[in-house]
Design a protein around this motif. Structure first.
Motif, PDB file in Angstrom:
ATOM      1  N   ILE A  24       0.841  -1.203   0.000  1.00 52.08           N
ATOM      2  CA  ILE A  24       0.000   0.000   0.000  1.00 52.08           C
ATOM      3  C   ILE A  24       0.874   1.251   0.000  1.00 52.08           C
ATOM      4  O   ILE A  24       0.598   2.237  -0.703  1.00 52.08           O
ATOM      5  CB  ILE A  24      -0.946  -0.008   1.215  1.00 52.08           C
ATOM      6  CG1 ILE A  24      -1.930  -1.182   1.097  1.00 52.08           C
ATOM      7  CG2 ILE A  24      -1.694   1.312   1.337  1.00 52.08           C
ATOM      8  CD1 ILE A  24      -2.783  -1.383   2.328  1.00 52.08           C
ATOM      9  N   ARG A  25       1.941   1.213   0.777  1.00 54.58           N
ATOM     10  CA  ARG A  25       2.878   2.345   0.817  1.00 54.58           C
ATOM     11  C   ARG A  25       3.467   2.609  -0.561  1.00 54.58           C
ATOM     12  O   ARG A  25       3.509   3.755  -1.029  1.00 54.58           O
ATOM     13  CB  ARG A  25       3.992   2.022   1.813  1.00 54.58           C
ATOM     14  CG  ARG A  25       5.047   3.088   1.982  1.00 54.58           C
ATOM     15  CD  ARG A  25       6.247   2.511   2.704  1.00 54.58           C
ATOM     16  NE  ARG A  25       7.132   1.815   1.785  1.00 54.58           N
ATOM     17  CZ  ARG A  25       8.161   1.060   2.188  1.00 54.58           C
ATOM     18  NH1 ARG A  25       8.397   0.883   3.471  1.00 54.58           N
ATOM     19  NH2 ARG A  25       8.934   0.482   1.301  1.00 54.58           N
ATOM     20  N   ASP A  26       3.916   1.554  -1.246  1.00 53.89           N
ATOM     21  CA  ASP A  26       4.507   1.723  -2.571  1.00 53.89           C
ATOM     22  C   ASP A  26       3.468   2.168  -3.596  1.00 53.89           C
ATOM     23  O   ASP A  26       3.760   2.976  -4.487  1.00 53.89           O
ATOM     24  CB  ASP A  26       5.155   0.411  -3.020  1.00 53.89           C
ATOM     25  CG  ASP A  26       6.368   0.040  -2.176  1.00 53.89           C
ATOM     26  OD1 ASP A  26       6.931   0.944  -1.545  1.00 53.89           O
ATOM     27  OD2 ASP A  26       6.750  -1.145  -2.166  1.00 53.89           O
ATOM     28  N   GLN A  27       2.245   1.613  -3.497  1.00 50.23           N
ATOM     29  CA  GLN A  27       1.180   2.038  -4.401  1.00 50.23           C
ATOM     30  C   GLN A  27       0.890   3.524  -4.243  1.00 50.23           C
ATOM     31  O   GLN A  27       0.671   4.238  -5.233  1.00 50.23           O
ATOM     32  CB  GLN A  27      -0.099   1.240  -4.121  1.00 50.23           C
ATOM     33  CG  GLN A  27      -0.063  -0.201  -4.583  1.00 50.23           C
ATOM     34  CD  GLN A  27      -1.338  -0.926  -4.221  1.00 50.23           C
ATOM     35  OE1 GLN A  27      -1.655  -1.094  -3.041  1.00 50.23           O
ATOM     36  NE2 GLN A  27      -2.083  -1.353  -5.215  1.00 50.23           N
ATOM     37  N   LEU A  28       0.879   3.970  -3.010  1.00 52.11           N
ATOM     38  CA  LEU A  28       0.588   5.374  -2.740  1.00 52.11           C
ATOM     39  C   LEU A  28       1.655   6.288  -3.324  1.00 52.11           C
ATOM     40  O   LEU A  28       1.338   7.289  -3.984  1.00 52.11           O
ATOM     41  CB  LEU A  28       0.470   5.584  -1.222  1.00 52.11           C
ATOM     42  CG  LEU A  28      -0.010   6.951  -0.744  1.00 52.11           C
ATOM     43  CD1 LEU A  28      -1.419   7.227  -1.237  1.00 52.11           C
ATOM     44  CD2 LEU A  28       0.050   7.018   0.780  1.00 52.11           C
ATOM     45  N   THR A  29       2.907   5.948  -3.110  1.00 57.63           N
ATOM     46  CA  THR A  29       3.983   6.788  -3.652  1.00 57.63           C
ATOM     47  C   THR A  29       3.992   6.743  -5.177  1.00 57.63           C
ATOM     48  O   THR A  29       4.246   7.770  -5.832  1.00 57.63           O
ATOM     49  CB  THR A  29       5.349   6.327  -3.118  1.00 57.63           C
ATOM     50  OG1 THR A  29       5.549   4.941  -3.436  1.00 57.63           O
ATOM     51  CG2 THR A  29       5.438   6.508  -1.610  1.00 57.63           C
ATOM     52  N   LEU A 188       2.350  10.438   4.427  1.00 56.08           N
ATOM     53  CA  LEU A 188       2.139  10.872   3.047  1.00 56.08           C
ATOM     54  C   LEU A 188       0.662  11.103   2.749  1.00 56.08           C
ATOM     55  O   LEU A 188       0.278  12.163   2.236  1.00 56.08           O
ATOM     56  CB  LEU A 188       2.708   9.834   2.080  1.00 56.08           C
ATOM     57  CG  LEU A 188       2.583  10.164   0.589  1.00 56.08           C
ATOM     58  CD1 LEU A 188       3.235  11.513   0.275  1.00 56.08           C
ATOM     59  CD2 LEU A 188       3.201   9.073  -0.271  1.00 56.08           C
ATOM     60  N   ALA A 189      -0.178  10.116   3.071  1.00 56.66           N
ATOM     61  CA  ALA A 189      -1.606  10.238   2.756  1.00 56.66           C
ATOM     62  C   ALA A 189      -2.303  11.240   3.665  1.00 56.66           C
ATOM     63  O   ALA A 189      -3.314  11.839   3.282  1.00 56.66           O
ATOM     64  CB  ALA A 189      -2.289   8.879   2.874  1.00 56.66           C
ATOM     65  N   GLY A 190      -1.762  11.429   4.869  1.00 57.83           N
ATOM     66  CA  GLY A 190      -2.366  12.373   5.791  1.00 57.83           C
ATOM     67  C   GLY A 190      -1.739  13.747   5.710  1.00 57.83           C
ATOM     68  O   GLY A 190      -2.199  14.636   4.990  1.00 57.83           O
ATOM     69  N   LEU A 352      -2.091  -3.409  -9.495  1.00 61.88           N
ATOM     70  CA  LEU A 352      -1.556  -2.808  -8.284  1.00 61.88           C
ATOM     71  C   LEU A 352      -1.066  -1.376  -8.483  1.00 61.88           C
ATOM     72  O   LEU A 352      -1.194  -0.540  -7.583  1.00 61.88           O
ATOM     73  CB  LEU A 352      -0.404  -3.668  -7.740  1.00 61.88           C
ATOM     74  CG  LEU A 352      -0.779  -5.070  -7.239  1.00 61.88           C
ATOM     75  CD1 LEU A 352       0.468  -5.811  -6.803  1.00 61.88           C
ATOM     76  CD2 LEU A 352      -1.777  -4.988  -6.101  1.00 61.88           C
ATOM     77  N   TYR A 353      -0.511  -1.076  -9.659  1.00 58.62           N
ATOM     78  CA  TYR A 353       0.200   0.199  -9.803  1.00 58.62           C
ATOM     79  C   TYR A 353      -0.328   1.121 -10.903  1.00 58.62           C
ATOM     80  O   TYR A 353       0.049   2.289 -10.924  1.00 58.62           O
ATOM     81  CB  TYR A 353       1.689  -0.069 -10.065  1.00 58.62           C
ATOM     82  CG  TYR A 353       2.395  -0.612  -8.866  1.00 58.62           C
ATOM     83  CD1 TYR A 353       2.779   0.221  -7.823  1.00 58.62           C
ATOM     84  CD2 TYR A 353       2.660  -1.977  -8.747  1.00 58.62           C
ATOM     85  CE1 TYR A 353       3.422  -0.278  -6.706  1.00 58.62           C
ATOM     86  CE2 TYR A 353       3.297  -2.493  -7.639  1.00 58.62           C
ATOM     87  CZ  TYR A 353       3.678  -1.637  -6.618  1.00 58.62           C
ATOM     88  OH  TYR A 353       4.302  -2.133  -5.509  1.00 58.62           O
ATOM     89  N   ARG A 354      -1.154   0.626 -11.823  1.00 63.94           N
ATOM     90  CA  ARG A 354      -1.579   1.469 -12.933  1.00 63.94           C
ATOM     91  C   ARG A 354      -2.679   2.427 -12.482  1.00 63.94           C
ATOM     92  O   ARG A 354      -3.829   2.343 -12.879  1.00 63.94           O
ATOM     93  CB  ARG A 354      -2.034   0.589 -14.106  1.00 63.94           C
ATOM     94  CG  ARG A 354      -2.534   1.314 -15.328  1.00 63.94           C
ATOM     95  CD  ARG A 354      -1.490   2.263 -15.907  1.00 63.94           C
ATOM     96  NE  ARG A 354      -2.126   3.135 -16.876  1.00 63.94           N
ATOM     97  CZ  ARG A 354      -2.563   4.356 -16.600  1.00 63.94           C
ATOM     98  NH1 ARG A 354      -2.402   4.866 -15.385  1.00 63.94           N
ATOM     99  NH2 ARG A 354      -3.138   5.081 -17.533  1.00 63.94           N
ATOM    100  N   HIS A 355      -2.298   3.365 -11.598  1.00 64.16           N
ATOM    101  CA  HIS A 355      -3.247   4.331 -11.064  1.00 64.16           C
ATOM    102  C   HIS A 355      -2.549   5.685 -10.931  1.00 64.16           C
ATOM    103  O   HIS A 355      -1.315   5.756 -10.866  1.00 64.16           O
ATOM    104  CB  HIS A 355      -3.771   3.897  -9.692  1.00 64.16           C
ATOM    105  CG  HIS A 355      -4.198   2.466  -9.640  1.00 64.16           C
ATOM    106  ND1 HIS A 355      -5.235   1.966 -10.390  1.00 64.16           N
ATOM    107  CD2 HIS A 355      -3.713   1.407  -8.933  1.00 64.16           C
ATOM    108  CE1 HIS A 355      -5.384   0.677 -10.149  1.00 64.16           C
ATOM    109  NE2 HIS A 355      -4.465   0.311  -9.270  1.00 64.16           N
ATOM    110  N   GLY A 356      -3.331   6.737 -10.843  1.00 62.77           N
ATOM    111  CA  GLY A 356      -2.770   8.065 -10.623  1.00 62.77           C
ATOM    112  C   GLY A 356      -1.787   8.451 -11.704  1.00 62.77           C
ATOM    113  O   GLY A 356      -2.077   8.387 -12.899  1.00 62.77           O
ATOM    114  N   ASN A 357      -0.584   8.829 -11.283  1.00 62.22           N
ATOM    115  CA  ASN A 357       0.446   9.311 -12.207  1.00 62.22           C
ATOM    116  C   ASN A 357       1.351   8.201 -12.742  1.00 62.22           C
ATOM    117  O   ASN A 357       2.341   8.489 -13.410  1.00 62.22           O
ATOM    118  CB  ASN A 357       1.308  10.374 -11.509  1.00 62.22           C
ATOM    119  CG  ASN A 357       0.520  11.629 -11.209  1.00 62.22           C
ATOM    120  OD1 ASN A 357      -0.264  12.098 -12.032  1.00 62.22           O
ATOM    121  ND2 ASN A 357       0.706  12.179 -10.013  1.00 62.22           N
TER     122      ASN A 357
END
Length: 550
Positions: A24-29, A188-190, A352-357
């Motif tokens: 989750i941490r890596d996905q967020l970054t 990061l998320a907060g 898992l990762y194809r999101h956001g930027n």
């Protein structure tokens, strides 16, 4: 063995949660920063204190510390073990904090590595070889200065966790990485998304989460040890036990963590490639380490104190038996995991990762790297336990000699293959290097102790390969059938492909079922141990239900 399987199960379960929070941490970054320059610099900078952590803290120190701690516990009880812990932690704190201060000074904007070239230029031709632009180097150096104190915190935590493992407490050490992941996610998320006005500001909040998480990693096991009777004190007096640890540890600083040295070399070389290479390499390696961390490291963590205890008592037949049981468990899990990651790398990465930027191009590049990493995954798992067997025998020279060959092979192959293949060439180089290390280490161990032969594992390996082949063929065929599904759904604002959902949530469980059934009918060795553990768990659950019903 069922008792040790229970400990492995506890460590594995908590490690699963740790890896999930890490994912989750890596996905967020990845979603926030993408596969761009900021993430390239952060992941590369974070690799440097982690390298020293694995070499100094979790690598050479743990390998040299555990046998001596076992001996003190056997001869003098918990009082002797706690006294040795105080001596080791005192020296470790002095060394690591000094190393942190030196690195921060050298890499600071006023330090010699930043200032002697003058006017903000990268420091010298060596650094220019790795970093194409001055801005890239400046950002990497700035983030390294911020993150390097994490080294001291987590190295001291490694000594605490090793002591708890020797004392039979596996719960608290397994929780250690969870604190880091949760704090980084929160920071990061907060705070990062709410209080930072720029991407660089968000990245600084992420770095703050690393440091706070490192503090929790150190503080929690320390509190547990204090409750068990340890009384922290500064003890720098001469000690023969500490001298022996240092003697065992000095060459192991290189030998134990050679795989991590190779990974850092690959990441530094990837940082010199076009933008996104360092990020995709890091994330692919993290995904590859998921099954290793969930099970292989858990097995090594539980088995190492056991084989060290046998080595102290010179019970080499028992040592070899437990070594092979641990090796069998590692192969049973990691061979099919490698096959599964290789076959389903594309849907796993996209889901898992194809999101956001994180762009489709970055996801494609990462899936290729994940496939190549998966090939070397079983080799790394085997090496991890084999190196610990040498340190249980207090043999540090052999791993160093082998590591030297391995390191040279990786550097030479990386420099050659990087020019022709880019980031995939770096993965092929590290995989070839770890294969060489595995072969040489096992041959040396067999010469040192003939009882440690892996020949009895050949029938088990054949059954594992048969099960993994059946699983891989079925999963590949099913994926070819469902990959044509182009339907897209939106869940919580995230765009997901139906075919990827099928692959992860249907094909992976199907593959696990096919593999497990195949091994069961082939009567894989160690099946009785697993069955006994299942019966014990079922009996306890039934007993608790009966107590609750009274």
């Amino acid at each position: 063995m069922s008792k040790h399987l229970k400990n492995i199960g506890v460590v594995s379960l908590l490690t699963v949660f740790s890896r999930v929070t890490g994912l989750i941490r890596d996905q967020l970054t990845a979603a926030i920063f993408g596969a761009g320059g900021l993430n390239d610099a952060f992941f590369t900078a974070f690799s440097l204190p982690n390298l020293f952590r694995r070499l100094l803290g979790e690598g050479a120190l743990t390998a040299a510390f555990v046998p001596l701690l076992q001996q003190e516990l056997h001869e003098k009880g918990s009082a002797g073990a706690f006294a040795l812990l105080s001596k080791v932690v005192s020296r470790l704190a002095v060394v690591t904090f000094s190393l942190v201060a030196l690195a921060m000074f050298l890499l600071s904007r006023a330090g010699p590595l930043r200032g002697w070239a003058g006017h903000g230029e990268a420091a010298g031709p060596v650094l220019r070889f790795f970093f194409e632009t001055h801005d890239k180097w400046d950002l990497l150096a700035d983030l390294t200065v911020i993150l390097f104190p994490y080294l001291a915190l987590v190295c001291v935590a490694a000594a605490f966790n090793a002591t708890l493992n020797v004392l039979g407490h596996f719960l608290e050490p397994a929780l250690s990485p969870i604190w880091l992941n949760l704090v980084m996610i929160g920071s990061l998320a907060g705070a990062g998304l709410h209080f930072a006005s720029t991407p660089l500001g968000q990245l600084h909040w992420l770095c703050a989460g690393v440091l706070l998480g490192g503090f929790f990693q150190m503080a929690v096991p320390a509190v547990v040890l204090v409750r068990m009777g340890w009384r922290p004190r500064l003890d720098l007096a001469p000690s023969p036990q500490v001298s022996e640890i240092l003697r065992l540890m000095a060459p192991g600083l290189f030998g134990t963590g050679i795989y991590q040295v190779n990974i850092v070399v690959s990441r530094l070389l990837a940082f010199s490639l076009p933008v996104s290479a360092a990020t995709t390499l890091f994330l692919a390696n993290r995904l590859m380490e998921l099954p290793i961390g969930v099970f292989a490291i858990a097995v090594s963590t539980v088995v190492y104190p056991l084989i060290a205890q046998h080595a102290v008592g010179r019970k080499f037949a028992e040592m070899a038996a437990d070594y092979r049981k641990g090796m069998r468990l590692i192969l049973v899990i990691n061979v099919p995991a490698a096959v599964g990651l290789a076959v389903l790398s594309q849907p796993i990465v996209r889901l898992l990762y194809r999101h956001g930027n994180f762009t489709p191009e970055a996801a494609h590049d990462m899936s290729l790297l994940l496939t190549l990493f998966a090939v070397g995954m079983p080799f790394f798992s085997v090496v991890n336990l084999t190196v610990r067997a040498f340190y249980a025998l207090k043999d540090t020279a052999t791993p160093v000699r082998v590591a030297t060959v391995d390191f040279v092979a990786n550097v030479v192959l990386s420099l050659l293959l990087r020019k022709w293949l880019g980031a995939p060439g770096l993965v092929l180089a590290s995989t070839t290097a770890i294969l060489i290390q595995m072969i040489l280490l096992q041959r040396a161990l067999l010469r040192r102790l003939p009882e440690m032969t892996l020949a009895p594992l050949v029938p088990s390996l054949a059954k594992v390969l048969a099960g993994a082949t059946a699983m891989g063929a079925l999963v590949w065929a099913c994926w070819q059938f469902v990959r044509g599904q182009d339907a897209v759904i939106h869940l919580l604002g995230v765009q997901l492909h139906v075919a990827d959902l099928y692959a992860v949530f249907l094909l992976i469980p199907l593959g696990v079922l096919v593999y497990g059934v195949t091994l069961w009918f082939l009567k894989i060795e160690g099946r009785d141990d697993l069955a006994a553990l299942a019966r014990r768990l079922r009996t306890r659950l039934v007993g608790r239900k009966e107590e609750a019903g009274r």
